[in-house]
Write a protein that holds these residues in place. Structure first.
Motif, PDB file in Angstrom:
ATOM      1  N   GLY A  14       0.799  -1.227   0.000  1.00 52.54           N
ATOM      2  CA  GLY A  14       0.000   0.000   0.000  1.00 52.54           C
ATOM      3  C   GLY A  14       0.824   1.265   0.000  1.00 52.54           C
ATOM      4  N   THR A  15       2.164   1.170   0.027  1.00 52.45           N
ATOM      5  CA  THR A  15       3.018   2.360   0.014  1.00 52.45           C
ATOM      6  C   THR A  15       3.100   2.922  -1.406  1.00 52.45           C
ATOM      7  OG1 THR A  15       4.316   1.413   1.844  1.00 52.45           O
ATOM      8  CG2 THR A  15       5.312   3.242   0.615  1.00 52.45           C
ATOM      9  N   GLN A  16       3.002   4.266  -1.536  1.00 48.84           N
ATOM     10  CA  GLN A  16       3.030   4.908  -2.841  1.00 48.84           C
ATOM     11  C   GLN A  16       4.462   5.005  -3.372  1.00 48.84           C
ATOM     12  OE1 GLN A  16       0.753   8.577  -3.257  1.00 48.84           O
ATOM     13  NE2 GLN A  16      -0.506   8.052  -1.447  1.00 48.84           N
ATOM     14  N   VAL A  17       4.571   4.937  -4.703  1.00 47.89           N
ATOM     15  CA  VAL A  17       5.857   5.063  -5.394  1.00 47.89           C
ATOM     16  C   VAL A  17       5.833   6.396  -6.141  1.00 47.89           C
ATOM     17  CG1 VAL A  17       7.444   4.064  -7.067  1.00 47.89           C
ATOM     18  CG2 VAL A  17       6.066   2.562  -5.574  1.00 47.89           C
ATOM     19  N   ILE A  18       6.821   7.311  -5.829  1.00 48.44           N
ATOM     20  CA  ILE A  18       6.875   8.659  -6.391  1.00 48.44           C
ATOM     21  C   ILE A  18       8.221   8.852  -7.085  1.00 48.44           C
ATOM     22  CG2 ILE A  18       6.656  11.132  -5.898  1.00 48.44           C
ATOM     23  CD1 ILE A  18       4.145   9.521  -5.261  1.00 48.44           C
ATOM     24  N   THR A  19       8.200   9.561  -8.211  1.00 47.79           N
ATOM     25  CA  THR A  19       9.435   9.889  -8.925  1.00 47.79           C
ATOM     26  C   THR A  19      10.060  11.149  -8.329  1.00 47.79           C
ATOM     27  OG1 THR A  19       8.249  11.205 -10.570  1.00 47.79           O
ATOM     28  CG2 THR A  19       8.613   8.863 -11.051  1.00 47.79           C
ATOM     29  N   ARG A  20      11.390  11.224  -8.356  1.00 51.95           N
ATOM     30  CA  ARG A  20      12.104  12.364  -7.801  1.00 51.95           C
ATOM     31  C   ARG A  20      12.053  13.592  -8.738  1.00 51.95           C
ATOM     32  NH1 ARG A  20      17.872  10.411  -5.182  1.00 51.95           N
ATOM     33  NH2 ARG A  20      17.056   9.632  -3.179  1.00 51.95           N
ATOM     34  N   ASN A  21      12.202  13.399 -10.021  1.00 51.96           N
ATOM     35  CA  ASN A  21      12.347  14.536 -10.938  1.00 51.96           C
ATOM     36  C   ASN A  21      11.047  15.297 -11.141  1.00 51.96           C
ATOM     37  OD1 ASN A  21      11.081  12.505 -12.289  1.00 51.96           O
ATOM     38  ND2 ASN A  21      12.339  12.635 -14.145  1.00 51.96           N
ATOM     39  N   THR A  22       9.935  14.586 -11.177  1.00 54.78           N
ATOM     40  CA  THR A  22       8.663  15.257 -11.449  1.00 54.78           C
ATOM     41  C   THR A  22       7.657  15.101 -10.331  1.00 54.78           C
ATOM     42  OG1 THR A  22       7.808  13.299 -12.598  1.00 54.78           O
ATOM     43  CG2 THR A  22       8.946  14.966 -13.936  1.00 54.78           C
ATOM     44  N   GLY A  23       7.896  14.189  -9.379  1.00 51.07           N
ATOM     45  CA  GLY A  23       6.944  13.942  -8.300  1.00 51.07           C
ATOM     46  C   GLY A  23       5.716  13.189  -8.781  1.00 51.07           C
TER      47      GLY A  23
END
Length: 316
Positions: A14-23
């Motif tokens: 259930g943990t979200q995966v987020i990108t660093r460059n664009t969020g």
């Protein structure tokens, strides 16, 4: 290895995966894939939401090497973290796998596991009587076992060393166990009672009974001669000589009737010899006879030859 690096499977689901460059939000963790042979986590399964897996089979895959940080969210560099050519069928989720000892004793089923977030190495597995993660820990008792106790693995099965149940650490106490009703799986197997079946209701073995083999008798061993333990044989009892039949008395008729004849006096009988040996011994047996008698051959009776008349067949 610090406690911050060790992560539990249930904490990441259930943990979200987020990108660093664009969020940008790529999805949430819905599955964790394990390479059982190497005993390490290799990839994560992502979906739009934790419940979308029930409604659709669309799932994206992300390798553990793409993860840069794990906290309240999982950070990755960019959208390239999503892999399209990963074959997850070669991996296992470990959830629901049976855990048995080398002797075949069932310890339970895998409910979860812990691993190192940096290299993905498994450290321990969580075992319960039911391998369903969505059941709360307050309902079923859970136990933790080190991954070093695992000997080998098979399809939906983990084999551990004999006596591994003594090394398990209990994490939570289930409801039934708190009430004094439930027991761990390995203790329930020992208390199981098998109702005996009456002999009259049992079926035959299907094996043809053979007649018993004849008993072989061994001949007694012959006695051997031993100079040290020699015993003189027992003397045979002497047989009494047979009684000779006495001669019956003779009777004669006299003046006063029949009277017994007196026994005649015994006279030893003189030996009579046809040849006088004293005179024969004086002569030399090897001396030639001066007047030898002529030799007369015995007469031989030879039957006379009789003539046999042969008959000739006459022509009529």
């Amino acid at each position: 290895m610090t406690s911050e690096q060790i992560r539990q499977r249930s904490d990441l689901l259930g943990t979200q995966v987020i990108t660093r460059n664009t969020g940008k939000r790529l999805g949430v963790i819905s599955q964790i894939w394990v390479d059982v042979d190497r005993r390490e986590v290799v990839a994560f399964g992502l979906r739009e939401s934790i419940l979308s897996g029930v409604l659709s089979s669309d799932q994206k895959t992300m390798l553990l090497d793409s993860v840069r940080q794990i906290g309240d969210v999982i950070l990755v560099d960019d959208d390239s973290a999503i892999e399209d050519d990963v074959n997850v069928e070669a991996f296992s989720s470990l959830i629901g796998c049976e855990v048995i000892t080398e002797t075949g004793e069932l310890l339970g089923k895998v409910r979860g596991f812990k691993f190192d977030a940096e290299n993905g190495e498994l450290t321990s597995i969580v075992i319960a009587s039911l391998g369903l993660p969505f059941i709360p820990d307050q309902v079923v008792s859970t136990y933790e076992l080190s991954i070093e106790e695992v000997v080998s693995s098979g399809p939906d099965r983990l084999i551990v060393f004999e006596g591994a149940e003594q090394k398990m650490m209990q994490i939570s106490v289930g409801l039934l166990e708190r009430m004094g009703i439930g027991k761990p799986p390995w203790e329930r197997m020992e208390d199981e009672y098998i109702m005996p079946t009456p002999v009259s209701n049992q079926l035959g073995t299907g094996v043809r009974e053979t007649a018993p083999a004849p008993v072989r008798t061994v001949a007694p061993a012959r006695e051997t001669w031993d100079d040290d333990a020699w015993e003189e044989p027992a003397a045979r009892p002497m047989r009494e000589p047979l009684r000779q039949r006495q001669a019956e008395p003779e009777y004669y008729e006299g003046d006063g009737g029949w009277q017994e004849a007196p026994e005649a006096p015994y006279k030893p009988q003189e030996a009579v010899y046809d040849v006088e040996y004293e005179d024969a011994l004086e002569d030399d047996v090897w001396e030639d006879d001066d007047n030898p008698e002529p030799y007369r051959a015995p007469q031989v009776n030879i039957p006379e030859r009789q003539r046999v008349v042969e008959y000739e067949e006459e022509d009529y």
